[in-house]
Design a protein around this motif. Sequence first.
Motif, mmCIF file in Angstrom:
data_model
loop_
_atom_site.group_PDB
_atom_site.id
_atom_site.type_symbol
_atom_site.label_atom_id
_atom_site.label_comp_id
_atom_site.label_asym_id
_atom_site.label_seq_id
_atom_site.Cartn_x
_atom_site.Cartn_y
_atom_site.Cartn_z
ATOM 1 N N PRO A 126 0.445 -11.299 -4.039
ATOM 2 C CA PRO A 126 -0.867 -11.967 -4.078
ATOM 3 C C PRO A 126 -2.006 -11.091 -3.560
ATOM 4 C CG PRO A 126 0.501 -12.864 -2.313
ATOM 5 C CD PRO A 126 1.380 -11.960 -3.115
ATOM 6 N N ASP A 127 -1.720 -10.222 -2.594
ATOM 7 C CA ASP A 127 -2.770 -9.376 -2.034
ATOM 8 C C ASP A 127 -3.051 -8.204 -2.968
ATOM 9 O OD1 ASP A 127 -4.419 -8.519 0.418
ATOM 10 O OD2 ASP A 127 -3.225 -6.730 -0.055
ATOM 11 N N PRO A 128 -4.328 -7.932 -3.328
ATOM 12 C CA PRO A 128 -4.648 -6.856 -4.261
ATOM 13 C C PRO A 128 -4.144 -5.478 -3.815
ATOM 14 C CG PRO A 128 -6.542 -8.296 -3.982
ATOM 15 C CD PRO A 128 -5.527 -8.724 -2.977
ATOM 16 N N VAL A 129 -4.223 -5.199 -2.515
ATOM 17 C CA VAL A 129 -3.762 -3.897 -2.020
ATOM 18 C C VAL A 129 -2.256 -3.760 -2.234
ATOM 19 C CG1 VAL A 129 -3.517 -2.422 0.010
ATOM 20 C CG2 VAL A 129 -5.639 -3.714 -0.349
ATOM 21 N N ASP A 130 -1.509 -4.794 -1.880
ATOM 22 C CA ASP A 130 -0.056 -4.758 -2.078
ATOM 23 C C ASP A 130 0.296 -4.705 -3.569
ATOM 24 O OD1 ASP A 130 0.306 -4.877 0.643
ATOM 25 O OD2 ASP A 130 0.546 -7.073 0.679
ATOM 26 N N LEU A 131 -0.495 -5.396 -4.384
ATOM 27 C CA LEU A 131 -0.252 -5.404 -5.821
ATOM 28 C C LEU A 131 -0.375 -4.001 -6.409
ATOM 29 C CD1 LEU A 131 0.046 -6.874 -8.596
ATOM 30 C CD2 LEU A 131 -2.437 -7.177 -8.557
ATOM 31 N N VAL A 132 -1.451 -3.304 -6.048
ATOM 32 C CA VAL A 132 -1.660 -1.962 -6.587
ATOM 33 C C VAL A 132 -0.600 -1.005 -6.045
ATOM 34 C CG1 VAL A 132 -3.264 -0.005 -6.688
ATOM 35 C CG2 VAL A 132 -4.118 -2.345 -6.954
ATOM 36 N N HIS A 133 -0.254 -1.139 -4.773
ATOM 37 C CA HIS A 133 0.821 -0.308 -4.220
ATOM 38 C C HIS A 133 2.130 -0.566 -4.970
ATOM 39 C CE1 HIS A 133 3.332 1.811 -1.326
ATOM 40 N NE2 HIS A 133 4.092 0.721 -1.246
ATOM 41 N N GLY A 134 2.410 -1.842 -5.254
ATOM 42 C CA GLY A 134 3.605 -2.162 -6.010
ATOM 43 C C GLY A 134 3.582 -1.592 -7.415
ATOM 44 N N TRP A 135 2.399 -1.601 -8.045
ATOM 45 C CA TRP A 135 2.253 -1.000 -9.375
ATOM 46 C C TRP A 135 2.627 0.487 -9.346
ATOM 47 C CZ3 TRP A 135 1.119 -1.335 -14.539
ATOM 48 C CH2 TRP A 135 0.597 -0.199 -15.168
ATOM 49 N N ASN A 136 2.147 1.201 -8.335
ATOM 50 C CA ASN A 136 2.459 2.634 -8.234
ATOM 51 C C ASN A 136 3.967 2.862 -8.118
ATOM 52 O OD1 ASN A 136 -0.247 3.513 -8.341
ATOM 53 N ND2 ASN A 136 -0.513 3.170 -6.150
ATOM 54 N N LEU A 137 4.619 2.046 -7.299
ATOM 55 C CA LEU A 137 6.068 2.180 -7.139
ATOM 56 C C LEU A 137 6.796 1.793 -8.433
ATOM 57 C CD1 LEU A 137 8.554 2.706 -5.430
ATOM 58 C CD2 LEU A 137 8.368 0.356 -4.531
ATOM 59 N N ALA A 138 6.362 0.696 -9.063
ATOM 60 C CA ALA A 138 6.993 0.263 -10.313
ATOM 61 C C ALA A 138 6.809 1.302 -11.418
ATOM 62 C CB ALA A 138 6.413 -1.078 -10.746
ATOM 63 N N THR A 139 5.678 1.995 -11.398
ATOM 64 C CA THR A 139 5.445 3.047 -12.392
ATOM 65 C C THR A 139 6.455 4.178 -12.241
ATOM 66 O OG1 THR A 139 3.084 2.537 -12.500
ATOM 67 C CG2 THR A 139 3.755 4.712 -13.254
ATOM 68 N N LEU A 140 6.743 4.552 -11.004
ATOM 69 C CA LEU A 140 7.747 5.595 -10.773
ATOM 70 C C LEU A 140 9.123 5.139 -11.251
ATOM 71 C CD1 LEU A 140 6.684 6.771 -7.184
ATOM 72 C CD2 LEU A 140 6.357 8.012 -9.344
ATOM 73 N N VAL A 141 9.436 3.877 -11.017
ATOM 74 C CA VAL A 141 10.742 3.356 -11.430
ATOM 75 C C VAL A 141 10.854 3.332 -12.954
ATOM 76 C CG1 VAL A 141 12.229 1.316 -11.435
ATOM 77 C CG2 VAL A 141 11.064 2.003 -9.333
ATOM 78 N N THR A 142 9.834 2.808 -13.638
ATOM 79 C CA THR A 142 9.903 2.731 -15.096
ATOM 80 C C THR A 142 9.865 4.115 -15.733
ATOM 81 O OG1 THR A 142 7.500 2.362 -15.180
ATOM 82 C CG2 THR A 142 8.925 0.413 -15.239
ATOM 83 N N ALA A 143 9.129 5.036 -15.122
ATOM 84 C CA ALA A 143 9.121 6.413 -15.647
ATOM 85 C C ALA A 143 10.501 7.044 -15.517
ATOM 86 C CB ALA A 143 8.078 7.252 -14.911
#
Length: 455
Positions: free
Chosen positions: A419-436
């Motif tokens: 729910p928190d925008p900062v945590d969301l964007v941090h999670g996006w960065n981590l998820a990007t590494l995983v999907t890559a």
Amino acid sequence: MPPRPTDHCGQRRTLAVAAAGTFLVLVAFTAPLATLVSTARGLAAGPGAQAWLLSSMSVGLGVGLLPSGAIADDHGRRRAFLAGTGLLAAASVACAVATGPPVFIAARIAQGLGGAAILACSLGLIAHAFPGAVERARATGVWGASVGAGVAVGPLAAGGLDQGPGWRASHWLIAGMAIWLTVAGWSLVESRAEVRRRVDVVGVVLLGGGLACLLSGLVEARQEWHRPLVAALFGAGGVLVAAFAVAEHRVAAPMLDPALFRRPEFVAVTTAALATGLGIIAQLSFLTVVVERGLHGTSLDAAIVLLGWSGTSTLTALAARRLPAGVSTRWQLAAGLLVVAAGQLALVGLDTGSSVARLLPGLLIAGVASGVINAALGRGAVTSVPAGRASVGSGANNTARYVGSALGITIVAVIAARPDPVDLVHGWNLATLVTASFTVLGAAAVLACRPTPAT
């Protein structure tokens, strides 16, 4: 047997209808990405139902692709294609008039079943109409471009209509286009395999039930993965899919012949489709959430930057027809996946102060390679299976893609949905590494599928 005369008008008509059908399915699949907020408001859908609003069509696609392909090859590709367009039209009308989540979700699953028949049959129709290797490569390039075009147009059209007549208008539009395709499809020449086989009823029931349980479990897991319902769905799905694998070795005419997995090209193409779903498709399915909640953009902003990927992939799929014949499908897929991974990695490093335009370079890089992959997947799905089984090849390939995307979306949601925008964007960065990493592993697996002299 003398070669059959070439009917160029019939070829063009078949390609136009098959590509338009594929385009429409992808429009239907991606349209809700831009209208989730208004759709959820109009249907009074809570958080749990919203996950199903987005993902229910994937369940229908995953369940229906392989059975549709098998039935089409044996009982008529045009007939199955028209059944798909008719079901898509009826289901889209149901979506447009739905007053609550249950009806809308059921209609979206039906859209997926209709879309599955269209996707599986489209390549089968193309394979029959274009028997030559060179002309077929050009035709499948157009088919690959229609995939990217559908992804590009779906969110933009739905978002634009949402600002005017509302979210229901996009479903009325899809229904109208499906009716037009049904009329246009009547003029196509019917085709089927020379040797017809009985429908593998046991295989259809086991695989359909297994994938329905697994995909439903993945949707439920995005809300709370450790609930008993999720474990029960995964357990039932695993048992049914395992039973399907056993049954296919014992029936005389299996829906998915186990011998296909001894073909390196079939394994390579299927693996590449799975990696595409796990990688770039899963990642970009979360793009709208990141743009709106993490970067403070709008759904239209998300649709525009997504166009950088999908629009570019449309152009490069068409250009891929001109690649030298000596560049094999396997090498095109492996190289394409590696370039896609590079584009994904360029999306890492966002923070809440980043502009939406920061996403464009990575999306453009991934889009260039995705077009090559889409064209190669379309061609490989046909050439990697025995003659007359092109719709089965298409069904298997697209099943891998959509099952992979369902699994990948769940992984991304578990990592990034905060729910928190900062945590969301941090999670996006981590998820990007995983999907890559999934994309890179897919490229390595494709390269490992070396053809042997026997194949």
